[in-house]
Design a protein around this motif. Sequence first.
Motif, PDB file in Angstrom:
ATOM      1  N   LEU A   1      96.754   0.151  41.050  1.00  0.00           N
ATOM      2  CA  LEU A   1      97.922   1.580  40.998  1.00  0.00           C
ATOM      3  C   LEU A   1      98.798   1.870  42.193  1.00  0.00           C
ATOM      4  CD1 LEU A   1      99.698   3.975  39.575  1.00  0.00           C
ATOM      5  CD2 LEU A   1      97.049   5.269  39.996  1.00  0.00           C
ATOM      6  N   ILE A   2      97.477   2.504  42.995  1.00  0.00           N
ATOM      7  CA  ILE A   2      98.576   2.662  44.531  1.00  0.00           C
ATOM      8  C   ILE A   2      99.034   1.453  44.807  1.00  0.00           C
ATOM      9  CG2 ILE A   2      97.545   2.794  46.593  1.00  0.00           C
ATOM     10  CD1 ILE A   2      96.870   4.778  44.766  1.00  0.00           C
TER      11      ILE A   2
ATOM     12  N   GLN B   1      97.925  12.804  49.036  1.00  0.00           N
ATOM     13  CA  GLN B   1      97.467  14.091  47.604  1.00  0.00           C
ATOM     14  C   GLN B   1      97.321  13.458  46.451  1.00  0.00           C
ATOM     15  OE1 GLN B   1     100.461  16.951  48.229  1.00  0.00           O
ATOM     16  NE2 GLN B   1     100.110  17.349  50.841  1.00  0.00           N
ATOM     17  N   GLY B   2      98.176  13.193  46.284  1.00  0.00           N
ATOM     18  CA  GLY B   2      97.578  11.955  44.387  1.00  0.00           C
ATOM     19  C   GLY B   2      96.513  11.462  44.648  1.00  0.00           C
TER      20      GLY B   2
ATOM     21  N   ARG C   1      93.296  12.606  46.209  1.00  0.00           N
ATOM     22  CA  ARG C   1      91.904  13.710  46.406  1.00  0.00           C
ATOM     23  C   ARG C   1      92.365  14.680  45.168  1.00  0.00           C
ATOM     24  NH1 ARG C   1      91.969  13.512  52.268  1.00  0.00           N
ATOM     25  NH2 ARG C   1      93.976  13.286  51.964  1.00  0.00           N
ATOM     26  N   PRO C   2      92.647  14.429  43.702  1.00  0.00           N
ATOM     27  CA  PRO C   2      91.988  15.761  43.003  1.00  0.00           C
ATOM     28  C   PRO C   2      91.775  16.554  43.657  1.00  0.00           C
ATOM     29  CG  PRO C   2      90.589  14.281  42.201  1.00  0.00           C
ATOM     30  CD  PRO C   2      90.967  13.314  43.215  1.00  0.00           C
ATOM     31  N   ARG C   3      92.473  18.045  43.096  1.00  0.00           N
ATOM     32  CA  ARG C   3      92.129  19.110  43.959  1.00  0.00           C
ATOM     33  C   ARG C   3      91.293  19.957  42.945  1.00  0.00           C
ATOM     34  NH1 ARG C   3      97.603  21.428  43.876  1.00  0.00           N
ATOM     35  NH2 ARG C   3      97.611  18.894  44.125  1.00  0.00           N
TER      36      ARG C   3
ATOM     37  N   LEU D   1     102.410  11.925  49.700  1.00  0.00           N
ATOM     38  CA  LEU D   1     102.347  12.036  48.216  1.00  0.00           C
ATOM     39  C   LEU D   1     101.744  11.103  47.417  1.00  0.00           C
ATOM     40  CD1 LEU D   1     104.740  12.905  45.708  1.00  0.00           C
ATOM     41  CD2 LEU D   1     104.991  10.520  45.409  1.00  0.00           C
ATOM     42  N   VAL D   2     101.036   9.884  47.885  1.00  0.00           N
ATOM     43  CA  VAL D   2      99.742   9.336  47.449  1.00  0.00           C
ATOM     44  C   VAL D   2      98.775   9.564  47.871  1.00  0.00           C
ATOM     45  CG1 VAL D   2      99.214   7.019  47.783  1.00  0.00           C
ATOM     46  CG2 VAL D   2     101.563   7.099  47.200  1.00  0.00           C
TER      47      VAL D   2
ATOM     48  N   TYR E   1      90.962  -0.568  39.816  1.00  0.00           N
ATOM     49  CA  TYR E   1      92.581   0.106  38.865  1.00  0.00           C
ATOM     50  C   TYR E   1      92.676   1.049  39.587  1.00  0.00           C
ATOM     51  CZ  TYR E   1      94.850   2.164  34.379  1.00  0.00           C
ATOM     52  OH  TYR E   1      94.699   1.988  33.612  1.00  0.00           O
TER      53      TYR E   1
END
Lengths: 222, 222, 222, 222
Positions: free
Chosen positions: D182-183, D216-217, D219-221, D213-214, D178
Motif C-alpha cells: 500500500l505504501i 501520519q496515516g 500511525r493510527p491515533r 500525510l503517509v 500488504y
Amino acid sequence: MSRNTSAGPFADSADGTADGTAARRTGRPRSRAADEAILAATRAALAELGFSRLTLGDVAARAGVAKTTLYRRWPGKSELVVDAVADLFDKLELPPGGGSLEADIEEVILQFAALLARPEVRTALMAVVAEATDDEALRARIRQAIVDRQKRLVLQGRARAQERGELTPPADPRQAEYEADLIFDTLAGAVVHRALVSCEPVDTPWATALATLVTQGLRPRP
Amino acid sequence: MSRNTSAGPFADSADGTADGTAARRTGRPRSRAADEAILAATRAALAELGFSRLTLGDVAARAGVAKTTLYRRWPGKSELVVDAVADLFDKLELPPGGGSLEADIEEVILQFAALLARPEVRTALMAVVAEATDDEALRARIRQAIVDRQKRLVLQGRARAQERGELTPPADPRQAEYEADLIFDTLAGAVVHRALVSCEPVDTPWATALATLVTQGLRPRP
Amino acid sequence: MSRNTSAGPFADSADGTADGTAARRTGRPRSRAADEAILAATRAALAELGFSRLTLGDVAARAGVAKTTLYRRWPGKSELVVDAVADLFDKLELPPGGGSLEADIEEVILQFAALLARPEVRTALMAVVAEATDDEALRARIRQAIVDRQKRLVLQGRARAQERGELTPPADPRQAEYEADLIFDTLAGAVVHRALVSCEPVDTPWATALATLVTQGLRPRP
Amino acid sequence: MSRNTSAGPFADSADGTADGTAARRTGRPRSRAADEAILAATRAALAELGFSRLTLGDVAARAGVAKTTLYRRWPGKSELVVDAVADLFDKLELPPGGGSLEADIEEVILQFAALLARPEVRTALMAVVAEATDDEALRARIRQAIVDRQKRLVLQGRARAQERGELTPPADPRQAEYEADLIFDTLAGAVVHRALVSCEPVDTPWATALATLVTQGLRPRP
DNA sequence: CATTAATCGAGACGGTACGTCTAGTCTTCAG
DNA sequence: CTGAAGACTAGACGTACCGTCTCGATTAATG
C-alpha cells in the motif's frame, strides 16, 4: 524525396564496374527473379487495365513482391513501364533476305505495327511519351530503351540500300544523319498516328503505300 | 454513375438560343462566364503543371468556381483538357497567297509546330490521346475537336493543288480519301514524333525537307 | 503538416459562437452520426486490440467511415483515444447519501477502479499519458477530458466534509488547492499504480485501507 | 517467430561465468562493447525523440551496430528500453544518516522525482508500462528491472523505522507485506501522477507534505 | 595451424500502417 | 435550378519501420 534515379534495374545489378572485376559491396544482393517477375506483372497489368488504371501496388501484388522492392528499383510508374515494354522492341529486325529498300521499309512498318497491336504497348507508348514532356530523365530513358532500338533499323536499312546501290552514299555524314532522322520520324510517326490517333489498321496495303511514298521521296528526280 | 456525357459545355447551354423556339427550362441559367474562366484556368494549369499533375480541384479554384460546376459541364479531366486546347486548333490556316503545294505543306507543318511549342498543347496532346486508347467517347471528342480541324487543311491543300494542276484528280473518290489519310498521318505523325519523341526542333529547314519528301512521294515518276 | 488542432470534434460542431447566434458558414455540415460511430468504434478496437495495435484505418473501417473523415476531426491516434474514453469519466459520482469522508473516498476509489477494469480504459490511459510527455497540446486535452473530471470529485468531497464538520475550512484558499492537489495525486496515483503497475486487485479491503491512510493523514493530531 | 525471449543481454553471455561449469559454445562470442553502446544509444535516442518516435533502426545506427545484432539480444523495443533505463534505478538509496521515517520517505520521494526529471526516464516509464498491459513477459521484466528496485527502499525504510521504534512490528507477516504494498503504490503512484499527469513540480515542500500525510496515516491515533 | 561455428556489418526482403491527395458525389444555404 | 462551399466515400500514393533473411567477412575456441 530521395528517389532512385538509377538508369534501371540492371544498371545496379550489373554490379560489374568498368574493369569487370565485379566487386560487389556488402549486404544481401537484389533478387534477379524479382526484377523479371515485376516486369512481367507490369506487362500483364498494362494489358488488362491500361496505363492510367495501373497501380504500383497492384503490380507488386501480382509479382508477389512488396511495394518497397518495387520503389527500390524504379522511381515511378513511368520508368517501370518503359522498362517493361523495352525488351519487346529488341525483337525488331530487318528481313533477312536481300530484298529491296522498299521491301525492307514495308517489313519494318509491319513489324512496328504488330508491336503496336499488343495492348500493353498500345497503352504504354503514348502514355510514357506524354509523361516525358516535362521530365528529361524519363525522356532519356525512353530514348535509350525504345527509340534507339527502332532507329537502329533505319540506319541498317540505309546501309543495305547503299550496298545494293539503291542509294548513293551521302557526301556529308551530318547530312546523312539528318536524313536518317527525317526518315525515322516520318515512318515511326506515321505508323503511331495511324494506329493510335486515326485508329485505322496498319495493314499491308497501307504499309506498301507509305513505303512507296518514302522511297520515292528519297530519290529526287533529275 | 450519372456522368455528363454531353459533347461539350455549349451543347447544353446552346439549346434555346440558336432558334429561339426551345423554351428555356426553369431555374437559374448557367453562367457563360464560368465556361470561359474554367477553360482559361485549365490552359494555365496545363502550362504550369503539366497534364498529369493537373487536378480538377485546382482548376476549379483557379477559375473561382466550385467543383460541382465543373463536373456539371464535363465528365472528367480528359474531356475538359480536350475542350481547353480545341479552339487553338481553329486558328490553323493555309497560306493565303497562291503558292505551290510544297509551300502549302511547309506552312502547315510550321503552324502545327508552333502550336506544339506551346506548353499547354505539348503536355495535353499526347496525354489525351493516351487516355483515349480505351475510351471510344473520348476518341470521338478528340477527333471532332482536334484531328478533323487539322485534317481539313490536307483536304484543302489537295483541292488547291488540283486547281493549280500540280496533281491529277483521283480516279476513285475512295482512293482519294485513302491517299489523304496517308498524307495526314504522315505529316502529323512526323511532326509530333520529331517534336515530342526525338525532341528536335521543327524549324524551316526540316519542314522544307519533309515537304519535299512528301511532295515527291506523291508524284510517281514515269 | 497542416494538422487539425481543434480542441475536439464537438468544438467545431458546437457551431455556436460566443453570441449564441450560431451563424453556420456554408457547405455541407459535418455528420454528427459519424462522430459517435467513430468514438464507439475506437472503444471497441481499443478493447479488442489494445492501444498500440489499434490503427486509424481499422477504426475508420469499423465505423463505416473514410479515413479522411477521421483525420478531418482528430489530429492523431492519441487525441482520438482521449475523446473516446473521456465520456466514461463523466459517470464518476460521489455516493448520494450523507456518509463520512472516509466512505466517500472509498467509494471514489472503487468507482475509479471499476473504470480501470474496463479493457479500453486500461490500455488507453497509460498510453496517452505516455504519448503526452512531450506534447503539450495532448496534455491539455487529457487534462480537460479526463483529469479534471476526476478532480471534481475531490473538491466535492472536501466541501462535503467541511459541511459535516469533519474538516476545518482552510485558512488560505491557495493552501486548500495545494492540499486538494496532493490528495488527488495520491488517490489517483495509488489506484493507477496498484492496478497497472503492481497488477494487484483494487478491491474493497484495499480501498478501505487507502481511504483510512489518507483520512488519518489529513487530520494532524494535536 | 523464433524470437529471443531471454531475460536480458547478459542472461546469455553470463552463462558459464557464474559457476564456470557451462562450457561456452564454439563460434565468435558476442561483443560486450556492443551491449553498452546499444543501451547508451537507446538512452540518447529516448531523450532526444521520446519513446514512440524511437526506432530500432535509429538506435542501431547510433550504436554503430547492425539491426541484426540488436534483435539477437532483445526481442523488441519495449524490452530494450526497459533495460536501458533499468540501471538508473539501481542508484536509488536511503539516506545514510539515522534520520526519521518521515525524513527517509521524503528523501526517497525526491530521489525518485529526480529520476523522473530525466527525459529518457520520463518518456520511457509510462510507455513501457502501457505496452505491458497485455504482455505478461514484459510486465515481469519491468518488475524485476524497475519496480523491485524501488520497492526495496520501502522495505528497508520499514525495517529502519522499526529499529528506531517509530513503528511497531506487525503481528502478521502477510499484513506487513500488504501494508508495504500500500505504501509503495501510494508513494510511487503519487509521485508519478504529480510529475506526469498533473505536471506540477515534485519539490521539497510537496515531498514533505506527502511524507507527512503517509507517516501520519501509518500511525493510527488511539 | 587449420577447422568450425556463431558472430559481425550491410542491406534487400515481405509486410503493414502511415498520413496525404485526388476523384467524383452529396448536402447544405443563398440567389 | 444554379452556384459556392465544403464534407463525404473510396482508394492510390510514396514513405517509414518492422522483424527476417541472405550475403561476405571476422573472430575465438576447438581439433
